[in-house]
Design a protein around this motif. Structure first.
Motif, mmCIF file in Angstrom:
data_model
loop_
_atom_site.group_PDB
_atom_site.id
_atom_site.type_symbol
_atom_site.label_atom_id
_atom_site.label_comp_id
_atom_site.label_asym_id
_atom_site.label_seq_id
_atom_site.Cartn_x
_atom_site.Cartn_y
_atom_site.Cartn_z
ATOM 1 N N LEU A 16 0.827 -1.208 0.000
ATOM 2 C CA LEU A 16 0.000 0.000 0.000
ATOM 3 C C LEU A 16 0.860 1.255 0.000
ATOM 4 N N VAL A 17 1.912 1.263 0.781
ATOM 5 C CA VAL A 17 2.766 2.447 0.871
ATOM 6 C C VAL A 17 3.484 2.707 -0.453
ATOM 7 N N PHE A 18 4.045 1.657 -1.055
ATOM 8 C CA PHE A 18 4.745 1.853 -2.329
ATOM 9 C C PHE A 18 3.780 2.221 -3.450
ATOM 10 N N SER A 19 2.588 1.636 -3.442
ATOM 11 C CA SER A 19 1.587 1.995 -4.444
ATOM 12 C C SER A 19 1.183 3.457 -4.295
ATOM 13 N N ALA A 20 0.986 3.883 -3.061
ATOM 14 C CA ALA A 20 0.614 5.277 -2.804
ATOM 15 C C ALA A 20 1.713 6.229 -3.269
ATOM 16 N N MET A 21 2.957 5.907 -2.936
ATOM 17 C CA MET A 21 4.062 6.771 -3.363
ATOM 18 C C MET A 21 4.169 6.820 -4.880
ATOM 19 N N LEU A 52 -5.988 9.609 -5.226
ATOM 20 C CA LEU A 52 -6.024 8.160 -5.015
ATOM 21 C C LEU A 52 -4.787 7.697 -4.247
ATOM 22 N N GLY A 53 -3.638 8.276 -4.566
ATOM 23 C CA GLY A 53 -2.418 7.950 -3.824
ATOM 24 C C GLY A 53 -2.532 8.317 -2.353
ATOM 25 N N LEU A 54 -3.137 9.462 -2.079
ATOM 26 C CA LEU A 54 -3.317 9.873 -0.681
ATOM 27 C C LEU A 54 -4.290 8.959 0.051
ATOM 28 N N VAL A 55 -5.346 8.528 -0.649
ATOM 29 C CA VAL A 55 -6.299 7.593 -0.035
ATOM 30 C C VAL A 55 -5.615 6.270 0.271
ATOM 31 N N LEU A 56 -4.808 5.765 -0.653
ATOM 32 C CA LEU A 56 -4.075 4.523 -0.394
ATOM 33 C C LEU A 56 -3.128 4.673 0.789
ATOM 34 N N HIS A 57 -2.519 5.833 0.913
ATOM 35 C CA HIS A 57 -1.626 6.073 2.042
ATOM 36 C C HIS A 57 -2.393 6.005 3.363
ATOM 37 N N VAL A 58 -3.556 6.608 3.417
ATOM 38 C CA VAL A 58 -4.375 6.579 4.626
ATOM 39 C C VAL A 58 -4.824 5.147 4.929
ATOM 40 N N VAL A 59 -5.193 4.403 3.893
ATOM 41 C CA VAL A 59 -5.578 2.998 4.097
ATOM 42 C C VAL A 59 -4.395 2.217 4.668
ATOM 43 N N GLY A 60 -3.205 2.494 4.177
ATOM 44 C CA GLY A 60 -2.013 1.847 4.726
ATOM 45 C C GLY A 60 -1.802 2.175 6.188
ATOM 46 N N LEU A 61 -2.049 3.419 6.569
ATOM 47 C CA LEU A 61 -1.922 3.794 7.976
ATOM 48 C C LEU A 61 -2.937 3.048 8.836
ATOM 49 N N VAL A 62 -4.146 2.898 8.331
ATOM 50 C CA VAL A 62 -5.175 2.169 9.078
ATOM 51 C C VAL A 62 -4.780 0.703 9.233
ATOM 52 N N VAL A 63 -4.295 0.101 8.157
ATOM 53 C CA VAL A 63 -3.874 -1.304 8.208
ATOM 54 C C VAL A 63 -2.749 -1.476 9.211
ATOM 55 N N ARG A 64 -1.773 -0.605 9.164
ATOM 56 C CA ARG A 64 -0.633 -0.708 10.097
ATOM 57 C C ARG A 64 -1.086 -0.482 11.534
ATOM 58 N N GLY A 65 -1.987 0.467 11.750
ATOM 59 C CA GLY A 65 -2.494 0.716 13.101
ATOM 60 C C GLY A 65 -3.227 -0.491 13.661
ATOM 61 N N GLN A 66 -4.017 -1.155 12.825
ATOM 62 C CA GLN A 66 -4.725 -2.345 13.279
ATOM 63 C C GLN A 66 -3.749 -3.466 13.618
ATOM 64 N N GLN A 67 -2.714 -3.602 12.815
ATOM 65 C CA GLN A 67 -1.719 -4.636 13.093
ATOM 66 C C GLN A 67 -0.974 -4.366 14.395
ATOM 67 N N ILE A 68 -0.645 -3.124 14.649
ATOM 68 C CA ILE A 68 0.056 -2.783 15.884
ATOM 69 C C ILE A 68 -0.859 -3.021 17.091
ATOM 70 N N ARG A 69 -2.135 -2.616 16.985
ATOM 71 C CA ARG A 69 -3.061 -2.844 18.083
ATOM 72 C C ARG A 69 -3.225 -4.330 18.379
ATOM 73 N N LYS A 70 -3.310 -5.119 17.326
ATOM 74 C CA LYS A 70 -3.458 -6.559 17.501
ATOM 75 C C LYS A 70 -2.225 -7.142 18.185
ATOM 76 N N THR A 71 -1.038 -6.683 17.810
ATOM 77 C CA THR A 71 0.193 -7.161 18.403
ATOM 78 C C THR A 71 0.311 -6.763 19.860
ATOM 79 N N LEU A 72 -0.104 -5.548 20.188
ATOM 80 C CA LEU A 72 0.001 -5.074 21.572
ATOM 81 C C LEU A 72 -1.000 -5.773 22.496
ATOM 82 N N ARG A 73 -2.119 -6.251 21.966
ATOM 83 C CA ARG A 73 -3.102 -6.953 22.788
ATOM 84 C C ARG A 73 -2.617 -8.328 23.205
ATOM 85 N N LYS A 74 -1.724 -8.911 22.418
ATOM 86 C CA LYS A 74 -1.238 -10.273 22.719
ATOM 87 C C LYS A 74 -0.327 -10.284 23.917
#
Length: 74
Positions: A16-21, A52-74
């Motif tokens: 997502l990040v490379f596509s956005a860039m 569209l690139g900016l939207v993909l960047h925001v989607v990438g931030l959301v995906v990464r945030g969810q992954q970090i939250r999931k990791t911290l809950r474990k």
């Protein structure tokens, strides 16, 4: 974990990040070409590509945030 941000990032996030860039870069190039050739259609279309690139960047931030939250809950 936070010190190794890119190393621990998922393939989805990296894609997502490379596509956005890439889209933002293409949009900027199209803007420059459109404005230097006085092609208003291309200049306006480039704004959509950049958006569209900016939207993909925001989607990438959301995906990464969810992954970090999931990791911290474990």
């Amino acid at each position: 974990m936070l010190n190794e941000f890119w190393a621990t990032a998922s393939t989805t996030y990296k894609t997502l990040v490379f596509s956005a860039m890439g889209l933002i870069a293409v949009g900027i190039i199209l803007t420059i070409i459109g404005n230097t050739t006085q092609n208003k259609g291309m200049a306006f279309a480039s704004l959509g590509v950049i958006g569209l690139g900016l939207v993909l960047h925001v989607v990438g931030l959301v995906v990464r945030g969810q992954q970090i939250r999931k990791t911290l809950r474990k």
